[in-house]
Structures are given as structure tokens and as C-alpha cells.
Design an enzyme around this catalytic site. Structure first.
Site: not given
Ligand code: PA5
Length: 432
Positions: A281, A310, A407
Site C-alpha cells: 500500500e 515444498h 471504498k
Molecule cells: O493503511 C491504511 O490507511 C489502510 O490500509 C487502513 O488501515 C484500512 O483501510 C483501515 O482503515 P481504518 O483504520 O480507517 O478503518
């Protein structure tokens, strides 16, 4: 101690590897990367300060844990950065069969479940095995808006008689979760404004559930602080996160855009999941910081030694030259069984050797042992390495526009399903 051994990344050991001169050639850019990140430490990169600035928060967490000693089950409702760190650290630091232990063996600590999916079977099945009135539901969301978490929360709320069975971890001011928490008077812990989801493992996001499960959260932060100090150096040969970033950057430039994480300890299996989110990410981006289209990134693969010898190893040793392998080993294992600690270490060494002989670049992170301090070091090492790698790539590691798109689409489909489905209408002939 944590060491990073990158011999097998270098051309002396793997002919298509990195030349020492190429590392030296990057030393000025590397120095700049460290200085840029350091300059943001007290501003928007607060994850760097977390090892130092949480004494009061730790005290609150421990006090709250003592007040809630009577609960039998601790349930985390969260996803992505709000779940993966807890899963990784619980598995790394607690008994491998923690939830199955008898209550005395768990020293009366609650069982832990992390529900990070909206597959209906998961939560419905959990509710079949727990007593909700003896459970603490920790709703975790930085944005306070994530549909999966908020929808779990909405349903769980209906089942509970007592508001004490809910604790929220979220931003202090923004989002629906904090509004609801204030209205209903739920206990809250906060995620600092300048700490993003996937960099939040050392905030109450994970510190709270881990403290309930007996993890020494102070030692975790102490470990992170030790790594943090080591990573203030601008010298590639002294700063392991910088070396990791430089090696990855050079590998990506050479077309090796896949990174396979391969811990040789079952307890570290989920560190690979946590790392995968952090790496994917943060570094998978369409635009650079100047607005140029770059489509950069390196794909993390989660594997486990020796299990995946394996399964995946054949591909790693004979498939395309498009990946690097990162081993994580431990000098000691917490328990002994026959001579298996020897066997697993021999197998790790054999795999490293075989891969190098097959001209496959690999490096090895070694922990003296797996405990709170070393794990604190390890996760902080990866977080800092990601920040540096983004500097080399000239991208923003701290946003996730691609995730935001999904989202938005989910909300659109939920609210105007027909219209949106018509927009993405499929061709029947491509469905068999
Ligand atoms: O790194 C990030 O910002 C995202 O992967 C969030 O952790 C994930 O979308 C969950 O978001 P939130 O903590 O706002 O519910």
C-alpha cells in the site's frame, strides 16, 4: 540484536546481483533520504516518535486492562492496519495455541479474536462460541468510516446490554466512530492524527489488545526505540533500514519487482501479512511526487520456511529472475523438540545457499531470539525502510488513493446498485 546480511544480494555471490559501486553511488541520495524523513519526524511522520512519546498512554492502557480483568474474550473489529499488526504480534509473541490453552495456562487472560473480514460466516460463527456479555469488543478504525468495521460494529452494538463491553480506538476528532463513541459514552483510545493505518501498530491499535493478552508492550516500544536510534545514521553501512531500502530500490530498477518474505519461524508467519500491507500500500503508486505517471511498486509474497520449500521454492529457484527473497531467522527458538531447531536452521541455510547457487538474490534478517524487544525492532525497521524506499522512488508512501477508489465504489454499489451495475455492464459471452 538484529542483523541484516546482504551478501547474497551482491554480485560477488550472485552474478546478476548488485555491484558495491552501485551502493556507494547512492550514498548522497541515501543521506538525503534519511535527512528528509528525519525532518518530518515531529511533523507528519509521527510513527517515528511512537517509541518515545507514549508513557501516559501506556499507563492508561495498563490501568484499563486491570479494570477489565473479568472479561473472557477480546474481539477486535478492524481491517487492514487496524488488524494486521495485532494478528502478527499476537502470533509472534504468544503461545501458538493461545486461544486453546486452558484458562489457568493463559493466566486468566482473555482469548483473542481479530475479525477483519465481512464474510458473514466468520462473525456469525464467532458469536456461536463466545458469550457476548463476557466479551470486550474493540472497534478500531483510524478514519472511523470504514464500511466493514462500522457495519460489524452496528450489529454487535445491538447484541450488547452494557456499553462497557465496547472500547473504541480511533481518531480523536474525525469520523463517525468518535461521534458515536461520544454519544454512547464508550471508552476510547486514540490514534494520533499524523499516524496512518498501516503505520499504527505501535499505537493503541495493537498495544491495547496485546496488553490484554499479556504482551509486554513497554519492551516492544523499547525495541522500536533501539532500532529508531540505529536508523538515524545517514550511512548505508550503519543504518539497516537504509541498506534494505537501497537494495530494494536497486533491485526494482533492475526489474526485480517482487519481494518474497520467508520467515523461518512459524510464529513470524503473520509478520509477512503485516509487511505485505505496509509494503504494497505504501509503495504501489501511479504518480510520483511531481505528478508524473510512474506505476511503481514491488509485489510482496508471503511465504514460510520450511513449509513453502515444498510449495514456492521451485518457482523461486528456477522461475523468472524477477524477485528477491528476504529470509527472517532466529538464533534461538523458545522451545525445543527433538533436534528440530537445528533442522530448521540447517534448512534455512541450505535454501539460502541453493538460491544463491541458482543466482537468485536473497538477504537475511536474523534475530537473536523472538521476544517483545526484537519484534519491536523488526517492525520499526520495516516501517522506516518503507519510508526511505519511497524517498528513492520519489513517491508518497503515506496515502492510498487506490484503496479509496474501492471504498467509493462499495458505497456507490450499496446505495445505487442498479445504476452503478449498468455502468459496468458485463458481456454475457465472457461468462461461462
Ligand atoms: O493503511 C491504511 O490507511 C489502510 O490500509 C487502513 O488501515 C484500512 O483501510 C483501515 O482503515 P481504518 O483504520 O480507517 O478503518
Amino acid at each position: 540484536m538484529i542483523t541484516l546480511d546482504y551478501n547474497n544480494m551482491m554480485t560477488e555471490f550472485v552474478t546478476n546481483g548488485i555491484k558495491e559501486e552501485a551502493l556507494h553511488a547512492l550514498s548522497n541520495i541515501a543521506e538525503k533520504a534519511v535527512l528528509n524523513i528525519e525532518a518530518r519526524r515531529k511533523k507528519d511522520l509521527e510513527f517515528l516518535e511512537l517509541p518515545y512519546n507514549q508513557n501516559d498512554i501506556i499507563n492508561d492502557i495498563l490501568k484499563y486492562r486491570d479494570e477489565m480483568k473479568h472479561i473472557e474474550t477480546y474481539v477486535v473489529l478492524g481491517i487492514g492496519g487496524s488488524a494486521l499488526g495485532t494478528i502478527a504480534l499476537q502470533n509472534a509473541l504468544n503461545h501458538p495455541y493461545y486461544n486453546e490453552l486452558r484458562e489457568e495456562a493463559r493466566c486468566g487472560l482473555p482469548k483473542l479474536y481479530v475479525i477483519d473480514n465481512v464474510d458473514p460466516e466468520i462473525l456469525a460463527s464467532l458469536l456461536e462460541i463466545i458469550d457476548v456479555d463476557k466479551s470486550l469488543f474493540n472497534v478500531i478504525s483510524k478514519s472511523g468510516e470504514t464500511i466493514e468495521t462500522m457495519s460489524q460494529f452496528k450489529e454487535i452494538k445491538k447484541l450488547l446490554k452494557n456499553s462497557e463491553n465496547i472500547v473504541c480506538t480511533t481518531d480523536k476528532e474525525n469520523g463517525s466512530l468518535i461521534e458515536i463513541a461520544k454519544e454512547e459514552g464508550y471508552k476510547c483510545f486514540y490514534i494520533p492524527r499524523n499516524v496512518g493505518g498501516r503505520f499504527s501498530v505501535l499505537t493503541p491499535v495493537s498495544l491495547l489488545p496485546l496488553a490484554f493478552c499479556g504482551v509486554d508492550i513497554k519492551a516492544l516500544l523499547e525495541g522500536a526505540a533501539l532500532m529508531d536510534e540505529q536508523c538515524k545514521s545517514t550511512n548505508i553501512s550503519e543504518n539497516p533500514a537504509l541498506a534494505f531500502a537501497v537494495l530494494n530500490y536497486l533491485s526494482m530498477k533492475a526489474g526485480k519487482n517482487i519481494i518474497a518474505m520467508m520467515p523461518y519461524a512459524n510464529s513470524l508467519k503473520y509478520i509477512s501479512d503485516w509487511f505485505a500491507q505496509l509494503w504494497a500500500e505504501s509503495l504501489g503508486k501511479k504518480f510520483d511526487r511531481n505528478g508524473n505517471t510512474v506505476h511503481v511498486g514491488s509485489t510482496p509474497i508471503k511465504t514460510l520456511g520450511v513449509t513453502d520449500q515444498h510449495s514456492m521454492l521451485q518457482l523461486f529457484s528456477e522461475g523468472p529472475y524477477d524477485k528477491i527473497i528476504v529470509f527472517i531467522g532466529s538464533k534461538k527458538y523458545r522451545k525445543e523438540f527433538a533436534d528440530h531447531s537445528n533442522l530448521i536452521q540447517i534448512e534455512q541455510a541450505a535454501t539460502q545457499y541453493a538460491l544463491s547457487t541458482a543466482e537468485r538474490q536473497n538477504m537475511t534478517i536474523t534475530l537473536d531470539e523472538i521476544n517483545e524487544q526484537s519484534i519491536g525492532k523488526l517492525i520499526h525497521f520495516f516501517q522506516i525502510a518503507v519510508a526511505y524506499t519511497a524517498e528513492f522512488l520519489n513517491i508518497n508512501a503515506f496515502d492510498q488513493p487506490g484503496v479509496e477508489e474501492t471504498k467509493k465504489m462499495t458505497y456507490a454499489l450499496l446505495h445505487e446498485k442498479e445504476e452503478v451495475l449498468n455502468r459496468v455492464k458485463k458481456k454475457e459471452r465472457y461468462v461461462i
